[in-house]
Design an enzyme around this catalytic site. Structure first.
Site, PDB file in Angstrom:
ATOM      1  N   ASN A  17      54.180  53.751  63.332  1.00 29.65           N
ATOM      2  CA  ASN A  17      55.485  53.982  62.683  1.00 29.65           C
ATOM      3  C   ASN A  17      56.624  53.430  63.538  1.00 29.65           C
ATOM      4  O   ASN A  17      57.585  52.862  63.006  1.00 29.65           O
ATOM      5  CB  ASN A  17      55.685  55.472  62.403  1.00 29.65           C
ATOM      6  CG  ASN A  17      54.996  55.908  61.130  1.00 29.65           C
ATOM      7  OD1 ASN A  17      55.427  55.531  60.037  1.00 29.65           O
ATOM      8  ND2 ASN A  17      53.926  56.670  61.248  1.00 29.65           N
ATOM      9  N   ARG A  69      58.824  74.544  78.309  1.00 25.78           N
ATOM     10  CA  ARG A  69      59.165  73.561  77.275  1.00 25.78           C
ATOM     11  C   ARG A  69      60.629  73.135  77.360  1.00 25.78           C
ATOM     12  O   ARG A  69      60.966  71.988  77.093  1.00 25.78           O
ATOM     13  CB  ARG A  69      58.915  74.144  75.872  1.00 25.78           C
ATOM     14  CG  ARG A  69      57.457  74.215  75.490  1.00 25.78           C
ATOM     15  CD  ARG A  69      57.290  74.768  74.075  1.00 25.78           C
ATOM     16  NE  ARG A  69      55.871  74.940  73.798  1.00 25.78           N
ATOM     17  CZ  ARG A  69      55.079  73.982  73.314  1.00 25.78           C
ATOM     18  NH1 ARG A  69      55.564  72.799  73.023  1.00 25.78           N
ATOM     19  NH2 ARG A  69      53.801  74.216  73.097  1.00 25.78           N
ATOM     20  N   MET A  94      53.869  64.492  69.401  1.00 23.16           N
ATOM     21  CA  MET A  94      53.042  65.686  69.207  1.00 23.16           C
ATOM     22  C   MET A  94      53.463  66.844  70.128  1.00 23.16           C
ATOM     23  O   MET A  94      52.644  67.414  70.845  1.00 23.16           O
ATOM     24  CB  MET A  94      51.566  65.344  69.435  1.00 23.16           C
ATOM     25  CG  MET A  94      51.061  64.226  68.550  1.00 23.16           C
ATOM     26  SD  MET A  94      51.234  64.596  66.790  1.00 23.16           S
ATOM     27  CE  MET A  94      49.881  65.748  66.589  1.00 23.16           C
ATOM     28  N   ARG A  95      54.745  67.171  70.109  1.00 25.13           N
ATOM     29  CA  ARG A  95      55.226  68.340  70.848  1.00 25.13           C
ATOM     30  C   ARG A  95      55.983  69.236  69.881  1.00 25.13           C
ATOM     31  O   ARG A  95      56.795  68.744  69.085  1.00 25.13           O
ATOM     32  CB  ARG A  95      56.190  67.962  71.987  1.00 25.13           C
ATOM     33  CG  ARG A  95      55.654  67.008  73.016  1.00 25.13           C
ATOM     34  CD  ARG A  95      54.370  67.474  73.667  1.00 25.13           C
ATOM     35  NE  ARG A  95      54.496  68.703  74.414  1.00 25.13           N
ATOM     36  CZ  ARG A  95      53.439  69.438  74.788  1.00 25.13           C
ATOM     37  NH1 ARG A  95      52.216  69.068  74.457  1.00 25.13           N
ATOM     38  NH2 ARG A  95      53.612  70.539  75.488  1.00 25.13           N
ATOM     39  N   LEU A  97      58.958  71.464  69.195  1.00 28.61           N
ATOM     40  CA  LEU A  97      60.261  71.473  69.860  1.00 28.61           C
ATOM     41  C   LEU A  97      60.886  72.858  69.807  1.00 28.61           C
ATOM     42  O   LEU A  97      60.706  73.607  68.851  1.00 28.61           O
ATOM     43  CB  LEU A  97      61.195  70.461  69.192  1.00 28.61           C
ATOM     44  CG  LEU A  97      60.700  69.012  69.220  1.00 28.61           C
ATOM     45  CD1 LEU A  97      61.714  68.108  68.529  1.00 28.61           C
ATOM     46  CD2 LEU A  97      60.443  68.546  70.645  1.00 28.61           C
ATOM     47  N   ASN A 111      62.027  63.152  61.426  1.00 26.54           N
ATOM     48  CA  ASN A 111      60.585  63.199  61.689  1.00 26.54           C
ATOM     49  C   ASN A 111      59.864  62.647  60.477  1.00 26.54           C
ATOM     50  O   ASN A 111      60.367  62.721  59.352  1.00 26.54           O
ATOM     51  CB  ASN A 111      60.137  64.647  61.933  1.00 26.54           C
ATOM     52  CG  ASN A 111      58.654  64.742  62.237  1.00 26.54           C
ATOM     53  OD1 ASN A 111      58.118  63.954  63.021  1.00 26.54           O
ATOM     54  ND2 ASN A 111      57.969  65.690  61.607  1.00 26.54           N
ATOM     55  N   HIS A 113      56.221  63.071  58.431  1.00 26.68           N
ATOM     56  CA  HIS A 113      55.061  63.950  58.316  1.00 26.68           C
ATOM     57  C   HIS A 113      54.119  63.381  57.253  1.00 26.68           C
ATOM     58  O   HIS A 113      54.582  62.990  56.172  1.00 26.68           O
ATOM     59  CB  HIS A 113      55.511  65.359  57.923  1.00 26.68           C
ATOM     60  CG  HIS A 113      54.373  66.321  57.806  1.00 26.68           C
ATOM     61  ND1 HIS A 113      53.672  66.770  58.919  1.00 26.68           N
ATOM     62  CD2 HIS A 113      53.785  66.893  56.735  1.00 26.68           C
ATOM     63  CE1 HIS A 113      52.708  67.583  58.515  1.00 26.68           C
ATOM     64  NE2 HIS A 113      52.752  67.680  57.193  1.00 26.68           N
ATOM     65  N   ASP A 149      57.750  71.003  60.845  1.00 28.06           N
ATOM     66  CA  ASP A 149      57.589  70.255  59.600  1.00 28.06           C
ATOM     67  C   ASP A 149      58.468  70.818  58.484  1.00 28.06           C
ATOM     68  O   ASP A 149      58.041  70.991  57.340  1.00 28.06           O
ATOM     69  CB  ASP A 149      56.120  70.213  59.167  1.00 28.06           C
ATOM     70  CG  ASP A 149      55.250  69.492  60.189  1.00 28.06           C
ATOM     71  OD1 ASP A 149      55.773  68.581  60.859  1.00 28.06           O
ATOM     72  OD2 ASP A 149      54.074  69.839  60.324  1.00 28.06           O
TER      73      ASP A 149
HETATM   74  C1  GRF Z   1      51.583  59.517  61.515  1.00 28.79           C
HETATM   75  O1  GRF Z   1      50.651  59.800  60.514  1.00 28.79           O
HETATM   76  C2  GRF Z   1      52.773  60.423  61.391  1.00 28.79           C
HETATM   77  O2  GRF Z   1      53.078  60.747  60.073  1.00 28.79           O
HETATM   78  C3  GRF Z   1      52.315  61.651  62.119  1.00 28.79           C
HETATM   79  O3  GRF Z   1      51.588  61.172  63.216  1.00 28.79           O
HETATM   80  C4  GRF Z   1      51.053  59.893  62.900  1.00 28.79           C
HETATM   81  C5  GRF Z   1      51.526  58.941  63.951  1.00 28.79           C
HETATM   82  O4  GRF Z   1      50.970  57.661  63.802  1.00 28.79           O
HETATM   83  N1  GRF Z   1      53.432  62.485  62.469  1.00 28.79           N
HETATM   84  P1  GRF Z   1      51.578  56.425  64.554  1.00 28.79           P
HETATM   85  O5  GRF Z   1      51.543  56.750  66.051  1.00 28.79           O
HETATM   86  O6  GRF Z   1      52.964  56.207  64.064  1.00 28.79           O
HETATM   87  O7  GRF Z   1      50.676  55.283  64.236  1.00 28.79           O
END
Ligand code: GRF
Length: 218
Positions: A17, A69, A94-95, A97, A111, A113, A149
């Site tokens: 992304n 944190r 992946m934290r 917050l 973000n 999701h 989320d």
């Molecule tokens: C994606 O599926 C995003 O929606 C989720 O984590 C994944 C990250 O993938 N939050 P990348 O590192 O962007 O390839």
């Protein structure tokens, strides 16, 4: 274009992304520039890709802040401010917050999701979508609020769920939509076209033909 908003992309992994945002921002008319990629893991695959594309990178290793944190988030916030960042885009960061960082970047932190929120918050979204037998799945870009989320939705993209889908095939279909909606959502925010009204985000889509440009249904 000096009015381009300075964006930091926060990652933990491969950064596909992140890649889609960097590519979109290479276009001179795009209203944002990716001024920084920050990872919480030194081995996040996206870091090398960002460096290859000439984007400044930073690492704040969360393991150096075990059990604290907020100290981790203060370190992240300091780097964002020093880099004069205006918008933060979480992309597979992946934290969980705390209110410290969320409030500091209120209405300026996005973000993505991999599900159609408010369905399937949390992890393993594709497995759970298959278990539930839903026929439409997708991805959501939203402003970040204190709940995981959660927060006002800026853009969503939907994909069909097929009979023979596995979590991997469904994830791949959703990911290609993620790569389309995240640059669109960031552009809406950076250009000021996304306006928060209570908990809803108005994006200037007043009729269905305009909305089509903002919702991806391949
Ligand atoms: C994606 O599926 C995003 O929606 C989720 O984590 C994944 C990250 O993938 N939050 P990348 O590192 O962007 O390839």
């Amino acid at each position: 274009m000096s009015e381009r908003k300075r964006v930091a992309v926060l990652i933990s992994g491969r950064g596909s992304n992140m890649n889609s945002l960097i590519s979109a921002a290479m276009h001179p008319d795009y209203p944002a520039e990716i001024a920084l990629v920050l990872a919480n893991k030194p081995d996040a695959g996206g870091l090398a890709k960002a460096e290859e594309m000439g984007i400044p990178t930073a690492v704040v290793d969360h393991r150096d802040y075990k059990g604290d944190r907020e100290a981790f988030e203060r370190a992240v916030d300091e780097i964002l401010r020093t880099a004069k960042i205006e918008i933060v885009a979480l992309a597979g960061f992946m934290r969980l917050l705390t209110p410290l960082l969320v409030n500091a970047w209120k209405d300026r932190m996005l973000n993505i999701h991999p599900a159609l929120l408010p369905s399937f918050k949390g992890l393993a979204t594709h497995e759970r979508a298959l278990d539930e037998g839903v026929k439409i799945h997708g991805a959501t870009v939203h402003f970040v609020s204190a709940e995981m989320d959660d927060g006002p939705i800026i853009a969503q993209g939907a994909v069909p769920v097929l009979d023979d889908d596995t979590p991997a095939t469904l994830a791949a279909r959703v990911l290609s939509v993620e790569h389309q909606i995240y640059p669109k959502a960031l552009a809406l925010v950076a250009s000021g076209k996304a306006r928060l009204r209570d908990q809803r985000v108005a994006t200037g889509a007043a009729d269905a033909s305009q909305a089509d440009a903002r919702l991806v249904v391949p």
